[in-house]
Design an enzyme around this catalytic site. Sequence first.
Site, PDB file in Angstrom:
ATOM      1  N   ILE A  34      -0.719   2.116  -3.978  1.00 52.35           N
ATOM      2  CA  ILE A  34      -1.631   1.550  -4.955  1.00 52.35           C
ATOM      3  C   ILE A  34      -2.432   0.467  -4.242  1.00 52.35           C
ATOM      4  O   ILE A  34      -1.873  -0.452  -3.651  1.00 52.35           O
ATOM      5  CB  ILE A  34      -0.884   0.935  -6.154  1.00 52.35           C
ATOM      6  CG1 ILE A  34       0.050   1.978  -6.797  1.00 52.35           C
ATOM      7  CG2 ILE A  34      -1.889   0.399  -7.169  1.00 52.35           C
ATOM      8  CD1 ILE A  34      -0.650   3.168  -7.404  1.00 52.35           C
ATOM      9  N   LYS A  35      -3.738   0.582  -4.315  1.00 48.55           N
ATOM     10  CA  LYS A  35      -4.611  -0.316  -3.561  1.00 48.55           C
ATOM     11  C   LYS A  35      -4.987  -1.517  -4.425  1.00 48.55           C
ATOM     12  O   LYS A  35      -5.621  -1.371  -5.475  1.00 48.55           O
ATOM     13  CB  LYS A  35      -5.857   0.444  -3.112  1.00 48.55           C
ATOM     14  CG  LYS A  35      -6.579  -0.144  -1.927  1.00 48.55           C
ATOM     15  CD  LYS A  35      -7.625   0.842  -1.410  1.00 48.55           C
ATOM     16  CE  LYS A  35      -8.266   0.342  -0.126  1.00 48.55           C
ATOM     17  NZ  LYS A  35      -9.309   1.282   0.347  1.00 48.55           N
TER      18      LYS A  35
END
Length: 381
Positions: free
Chosen positions: A155-156
Amino acid sequence: MHPISRARSCVSDENGIQMKKTVLHHLFEQQGQSPYFDNLCRPVSDFHSLIAAGIRGLTTNPSIFERAITSFNAYNTQFRELIESGNNIEDAYWELVVKDITDACKVFESLHHQSNGVDGYVSIPVSPRFSRDPNRTTEAAKWLYKKINCPNLYIKIPATIQSISSITELISHGISVNVTLIFCLTRYEAVIDAYIKGLEASTSTDLSRVTSASAFYISRVDSFIDEKLEKIGGPKALALCGKGAVAQAVLAYRLFQKKFSGSRWEALEKRGAKKQKLMWASVNVKNPVYSDILYVDSLIGPNTISTMPEQAFLAFMDHGIVARTINANVSEEAEAIYNGVEKLGIDWDGVGSELENQVLETFNKSFNSTLEFLEKKAKCF
């Protein structure tokens, strides 16, 4: 030509089969650096050839999804079905993105397994609209993690000061995170601390299943600083052009080595914790005067990731040289460059803040532009 096909064509025969080891294989096997590809569009099956060529992971951002969704017809059928099923435009956008990321995770899954969870990650960014809202960032990250449900998902999360607490919370819940938009050393240290605190707060007896990467931007830093140096003028200022970004990155690597050593880190390693890899982002060279692989071949070293857009990928495949370079520019020299820039009145933290704002604005524009494009397309059904 499809951008991934263009990259694929330089490493495969006419049947798409990799014939021999490439410079990317040597990059990982000899120097411990993982090359990731910074692009995504359908069909994701094209990535099989790039994996065979040595690519070990995938990164994305809102601008990449804008180019993919607005430039290729591969999204039309799914989008039509989503709209006819009653989805609103933003929900349909996320369904398109989630499908791409889920499919890509499956393509990289075997590499993830073979590397014992070290590589094979695919990154999906939370909405750029939440960049300064930690609660919504955390909620969006948890939703994406649950919806995609793949072990090799990153997850960025943007490294805004507001999002630092989100990093700690997500890591403590076992959610692997790619922290992006790091432009200065002080923010990078805060990111490392957030990761370590998250691991320490975890109740898991096995920390090996959660990992992280921290994306330190390179070429944007040089472009920004070079412009200021040129305005200052004079031999001292001009002599520093094209050197600041790499110097700061060298010091970031030194900080990485320091923070991931000692008794505090060793206690976490005993629980299976993995070091948060340093990821070099924004490695396309923007100044034609500089070597087109400057930001790849100057920053080669273990426990790092070089995330290459197509331009850098093709250039390094063509004439890249594999050698340990991250320490070649010794920290004393890097410090001299870094301090020299600051003595001329350029504040590194200020540079980081301005670049953070610029890129966040770019990503918000891309996100909004994609939604506007889809809104117009939906009216044609």
